[in-house]
Scaffold this motif. Sequence first.
Motif, PDB file in Angstrom:
ATOM      1  N   HIS A 207     -10.028  -3.609   5.068  1.00 53.21           N
ATOM      2  CA  HIS A 207      -9.182  -3.309   3.914  1.00 53.21           C
ATOM      3  C   HIS A 207      -9.863  -2.400   2.902  1.00 53.21           C
ATOM      4  O   HIS A 207      -9.213  -1.551   2.284  1.00 53.21           O
ATOM      5  N   LYS A 211      -8.038   0.766   1.309  1.00 55.04           N
ATOM      6  CA  LYS A 211      -7.782   0.797  -0.138  1.00 55.04           C
ATOM      7  C   LYS A 211      -8.400   2.020  -0.788  1.00 55.04           C
ATOM      8  O   LYS A 211      -7.740   2.721  -1.572  1.00 55.04           O
ATOM      9  N   TYR A 581      -1.547  -0.602  -6.347  1.00 53.50           N
ATOM     10  CA  TYR A 581      -2.586  -1.614  -6.484  1.00 53.50           C
ATOM     11  C   TYR A 581      -2.766  -2.074  -7.924  1.00 53.50           C
ATOM     12  O   TYR A 581      -3.649  -2.879  -8.192  1.00 53.50           O
TER      13      TYR A 581
END
Length: 684
Positions: A207, A211, A581
């Motif tokens: 991840h 990200k 995010y």
Amino acid sequence: MDKDRQLQERVFINDIDSFSSKCIAKCLAKHSLECDGSAEKECRTLKLNDSGSRSYRVVGTISDGSEDDRPYVLEAYIRPSREKILQKLMECDVIVYNITQHPEQVDEARWAVTALHDKINDFGQPKKFILISTVMTWACSEPINSDDLELPFTDDDFRRRKAHPNFEKHLELEKMVTKVGKMDRALFSTYVVVSGLQYGLGEQVFHLFFKMSWLGEENEIPVFGEGNNIVPTIHVCDLARVIQKIIEHQPKPYYLLAVDYSNNTMEDIVKTITSALGFGKIQRKTFEEAFLQQDLSIMDIDLLHVNLCMEGVHLKELFTIHWLCEFGLVENIELVVEEYRQIRGLLPIRACVLGPPAVGKSTVSRQICDYYKLHHVRLNETISETISHLEYMMRHTFSDPENDDSATATEAQELLSIINDNMEQNGVISLPLGYLDDQMLVKVMMDKLISNPCKNQGFVLDGFPKTYEQAKELFHVDEHESDERTPISLSNKKIMPDSLLKDRVMNLPEKLVQEHKYEQEHFLQILAKYREKNMEEESVVNYLEELDINPLLIEITSISIPDNQLLMHTICERVGKPRNYAQNNEKIQKEGMMLIETTVKAEREQKELEEARQRSAHWEMWTKTLEEKRQWEVQQLEVLSVQMKTYLTEHIITTLSLGLIACGSAWPEDPIDFMAEYLIKNNP
């Protein structure tokens, strides 16, 4: 009755609210199972597509009481006691324990298999225990052939496996599970499924790279270490299919490798991710720098540095698996990226702000971009960026002899030549650059809109397209993109009087007037051109309406832009909440923590100061009390000493003095005996 029970097996999965177990349960429901009933949300019994009559009722433990919708779970137990867990395990036909995420899962799984084995005589039906372990139990294994390091390990090599030091307990548990399963396989069969690094459905161990690439804050994504280590992987849905096949067929081999058929290195994986979501650049960093990443746990760091070439022979020989990502993450990056965006809700917002010149399009665009964290796309800036990028590519390629990307450089040179020729044909040799023909304008803008940053967060088109033909060309190509978008258009509701627009220009700062070329004569020309194009039946707004995109119309009735809060409220009602995010969350949390720390520090200092004051007061009181007591004792001693002094003066001192005088005159051999006899004789 037994037949019905066999057709409806009850499956227990631990920690179904954690990433891996949750994804396995979801995948069993989504890809291999179908709901038994008309209402999917009400469904709690799941039926296999390929076996038809076999269905599964999934239960499991969760760590919190969140009321998430779990249509794939029949029952969820919130932090149950071991006594209750054992009771629920005894009711199940299949027990799946996943120990790939947290070290604490190992102890619970060891307890569970031991407790079940102790209760084997109480089983009403045969049970299957499936342990999902990790390839880290093989991490330190010696190569099969030292001359051929790429020779893969297979399932049959499990006896020679050697675990990473941090995964010794996992290895011990694997051995325990296989040993327990050999005792009475007909009644209690056990399996160990060694999973590669899991990816897909929102990501976990990978991840960080997704990200960082999606956010685009770093031009280069880190690869920790050399990056040439081969990482065994498997899509979490494919892992779910393996579990399903084991439940279904109960194979004779009890130790299986669950890995796909890829041999990707860590560098391959990171570079593929950043090429799909970011700028396609990587940066090698030392292994130790991985520990500075807050998003990586110690287990994650260990996993990312595994170096194993593995092949799941049993999967190929025993099962017919309908793979989702048979050849790994790199080969299926588009599918994995789409899952990542959908699961995490990272869907781009695409807006188009239209209106006459000087109406305030750029101001509104900036407000939208600031709130939703989108990219502000303006025509002249985009053309300038394109030219600068093309010139950089040419310089970089031709100046580097080792760079073999000549095709890209040639393409860049051709495009730059076309832009320059196009500008010369239109009599433009410098900025403004908005005089390119429609075909070139659309190409430049389209290249910008399909860039990864715009595809990730989204964008706001500021004042473009300007004509029906431009809109048709731009959005016609866009029709073939993903449907997960919210295109909107902002414009003035009514035809604004020219006098109002002129007043707005007159009230603009001189710097903005020069920047936008809003000198009086030039402004009247572009305003007249805008009126001409938008009085026709074929306008940009008309084309958007043809695409069933209803523009959000904002009425501008004064020389100032509407109140920011009211404007954003109107836009949010149409577009919805930000889908990213929430990059400021970390900053807000840090500021909150700093405020808390400051408050706590101030309270601690105040408390220490108060305690110091109290200690000082106590010391002064204690000192004063001691002094008073000392003075009292002196006074008492003085009172008591008066009588003693009188007695000594009247009776002892006189007799003692006379005795000493006599002793001095006689000079006896023993003065002590002489004084004793004298005092006895002359005792008053």
